[in-house]
Design a protein around this motif. Structure first.
Motif, short mmCIF file in Angstrom:
data_model
loop_
_atom_site.label_atom_id
_atom_site.label_comp_id
_atom_site.label_asym_id
_atom_site.label_seq_id
_atom_site.Cartn_x
_atom_site.Cartn_y
_atom_site.Cartn_z
N VAL A 49 46.77 37.52 37.59
CA VAL A 49 46.89 37.55 36.13
C VAL A 49 46.19 36.34 35.53
O VAL A 49 45.41 36.45 34.57
CB VAL A 49 48.37 37.59 35.69
N LEU A 50 46.45 35.15 36.09
CA LEU A 50 45.87 33.92 35.55
C LEU A 50 44.36 33.88 35.75
O LEU A 50 43.60 33.53 34.83
CB LEU A 50 46.52 32.70 36.22
N SER A 51 43.91 34.25 36.94
CA SER A 51 42.47 34.21 37.22
C SER A 51 41.70 35.23 36.38
O SER A 51 40.61 34.95 35.89
CB SER A 51 42.23 34.47 38.71
N PHE A 52 42.29 36.40 36.19
CA PHE A 52 41.63 37.44 35.40
C PHE A 52 41.47 36.97 33.96
O PHE A 52 40.39 37.10 33.37
CB PHE A 52 42.45 38.73 35.45
N ARG A 53 42.52 36.39 33.38
CA ARG A 53 42.46 35.94 32.00
C ARG A 53 41.43 34.84 31.81
O ARG A 53 40.78 34.74 30.77
CB ARG A 53 43.84 35.42 31.55
N ARG A 54 41.30 33.97 32.79
CA ARG A 54 40.42 32.81 32.67
C ARG A 54 38.99 33.08 33.12
O ARG A 54 38.12 32.21 32.97
CB ARG A 54 41.00 31.65 33.51
N GLY A 55 38.72 34.25 33.65
CA GLY A 55 37.42 34.53 34.26
C GLY A 55 36.36 35.01 33.28
O GLY A 55 36.65 35.36 32.14
N SER A 56 35.14 35.02 33.76
CA SER A 56 34.01 35.56 33.00
C SER A 56 34.04 37.08 33.08
O SER A 56 34.84 37.67 33.82
CB SER A 56 32.70 35.04 33.59
N GLU A 57 33.14 37.71 32.33
CA GLU A 57 33.05 39.17 32.38
C GLU A 57 32.74 39.65 33.79
O GLU A 57 33.31 40.63 34.27
CB GLU A 57 31.99 39.68 31.40
N ASP B 271 35.31 40.32 50.35
CA ASP B 271 35.92 40.24 49.02
C ASP B 271 37.18 39.39 48.99
O ASP B 271 37.48 38.76 47.97
CB ASP B 271 36.21 41.64 48.48
N LEU B 272 37.95 39.36 50.07
CA LEU B 272 39.15 38.51 50.07
C LEU B 272 38.75 37.05 49.94
O LEU B 272 39.35 36.29 49.15
CB LEU B 272 39.99 38.71 51.33
N GLU B 273 37.72 36.66 50.66
CA GLU B 273 37.22 35.28 50.56
C GLU B 273 36.73 34.98 49.15
O GLU B 273 37.00 33.90 48.60
CB GLU B 273 36.08 35.08 51.57
N ALA B 274 36.06 35.95 48.53
CA ALA B 274 35.57 35.78 47.16
C ALA B 274 36.74 35.69 46.19
O ALA B 274 36.72 34.90 45.23
CB ALA B 274 34.66 36.94 46.78
N ALA B 275 37.79 36.48 46.42
CA ALA B 275 38.98 36.44 45.56
C ALA B 275 39.64 35.07 45.63
O ALA B 275 40.00 34.50 44.59
CB ALA B 275 39.96 37.54 45.99
N ILE B 276 39.78 34.53 46.83
CA ILE B 276 40.40 33.22 46.99
C ILE B 276 39.56 32.15 46.30
O ILE B 276 40.10 31.23 45.66
CB ILE B 276 40.60 32.90 48.49
N ALA B 277 38.24 32.28 46.37
CA ALA B 277 37.36 31.32 45.70
C ALA B 277 37.56 31.35 44.18
O ALA B 277 37.59 30.30 43.53
CB ALA B 277 35.90 31.62 46.05
N LEU B 278 37.73 32.55 43.63
CA LEU B 278 37.98 32.66 42.18
C LEU B 278 39.34 32.07 41.80
O LEU B 278 39.48 31.40 40.76
CB LEU B 278 37.91 34.12 41.74
N LEU B 279 40.33 32.31 42.63
CA LEU B 279 41.66 31.76 42.37
C LEU B 279 41.63 30.23 42.39
O LEU B 279 42.26 29.56 41.57
CB LEU B 279 42.67 32.28 43.40
N ARG B 280 40.85 29.69 43.31
CA ARG B 280 40.71 28.22 43.37
C ARG B 280 39.94 27.70 42.15
O ARG B 280 40.33 26.69 41.56
CB ARG B 280 39.98 27.83 44.66
#
Length: 337
Positions: A254-262, A281-290
């Motif tokens: 929820v937090l990462s989605f709200r703060r992310g780019s398009e 994709d899991l590695e990419a997801a963790i990178a975005l969360l960080r």
């Protein structure tokens, strides 16, 4: 600033030892009750039940029932059956959850559904719920029966709420907190409320224990949410990234989605809403969360609820029970360190 969660989680069991020591004698009786009540002439019932019951969970929830009874000066024996009832409710929920979530692992072992099938897991979960309510009736407290039966209904509602929110990246933080209040925290709350209820304590003390359990339960679940992306399989008792693969919308998402780019939001929509997940994709997801501090902020939210749990206990005078219950808050939060 680096991640709060290292790749190798080091749970600080020392903050759990105080509670464990205080309730050890009663927990022995609870464990005996659990084994006796899981028995059935239908062979598959104890086989499935004991597979999960014996899988090494800390049994935190029944310990909380025993501890809050101790905190409130209860001297009878009814808390033992109520604690066993709480554990059966929790076990039944896990058996049902694994079917709904199609999980392969539970507490580091193959989930019961992988060994006996979905139908057996659901039906044995129902058997355990039946045994739980039977024990509640035997205790003879209509007030305690009301607390735990209400919690059972709320937990089921929480599961349905989570199902409705699954794969929905538009889920808000408030929506998500409503899910975990029902799905996870309601049983923590009820487990803590039945102790003072059984002891027939004043409403203020009952409410304080209920508030402690609710806030502890929220903190506990938020740490679990963070650990799914930053813990280890051995620590979680399931595969790291299971929430991601199952399309679960948890607070870090929820937090990462709200703060992310398009483009980043499109990534979450592709993986979580559409279920199109590539190996990387899991590695990419963790990178975005960080990148968006989603894990750290989830842990900060957990600390906030942990502080509210401690505040709820301030009503009570100093005691070894109060110290142990405060240490449990530390234990739940410290799993992320």
């Amino acid at each position: 600033m680096g991640l709060v969660i290292p790749l190798e989680e080091k749970a600080k069991d020392s903050s759990f030892d105080g509670l464990s020591g205080l309730v050890s004698a009663d927990m022995e009786r609870v464990n005996q009750t659990i084994l006796a009540r899981a028995a059935s002439h239908v062979t598959m019932v104890p086989d499935v039940a004991n597979h999960l019951i014996s899988s090494g969970g800390k049994r935190l929830r029944p310990m909380l029932t025993l501890a809050t009874a101790g905190l409130c000066g209860y001297t009878g024996a009814g808390h033992v059956k109520l604690a066993a009832s709480v554990e059966f409710m929790h076990t039944a929920t896990l058996l049902h959850d694994d079917v709904v979530d199609e999980s392969d692992l539970r507490r580091g072992r193959l989930a019961a559904r992988m060994l006996w099938g979905n139908s057996a897991s659901v039906l044995v979960g129902d058997f355990l719920l039946g045994q739980a309510f039977k024990m509640m009736v035997e205790v003879g407290s209509l007030a305690c029966l009301d607390v735990l039966s209400s919690a059972a209904a709320i937990i089921a509602e929480g599961e349905v709420m989570q199902l409705a929110a699954a794969k929905d990246t538009q889920t808000s933080e408030d929506d998500y907190l409503a899910v975990i209040r029902a799905k996870t925290a309601a049983l923590f709350s009820a487990a803590c409320e039945v102790g003072p209820t059984l002891a027939q304590r004043p409403k203020a003390e009952i409410a304080a224990c209920r508030g402690y359990g609710m806030n502890l339960g929220i903190a506990f679940q938020l740490i679990d949410d963070a650990l799914d992306y930053g813990g280890t399989s051995s620590a979680l008792g399931k595969n790291v990234g299971d929430d991601f693969r199952e399309g679960k919308i948890t607070l870090p998402i929820v937090l990462s989605f709200r703060r992310g780019s398009e483009a980043e939001r499109a990534f979450w929509q592709r993986t979580l809403e559409q279920g199109e997940i590539a190996d990387s994709d899991l590695e990419a997801a963790i990178a975005l969360l960080r990148k968006h501090r989603a894990l750290e902020d989830t842990i900060e939210r957990a600390r906030h609820y942990g502080a509210m749990a401690r505040d709820a206990l301030e009503l009570f005078p100093a005691s070894e029970w109060k110290i142990a219950l405060n240490q449990v808050v530390d234990f739940c939060i410290d799993r992320a360190h």
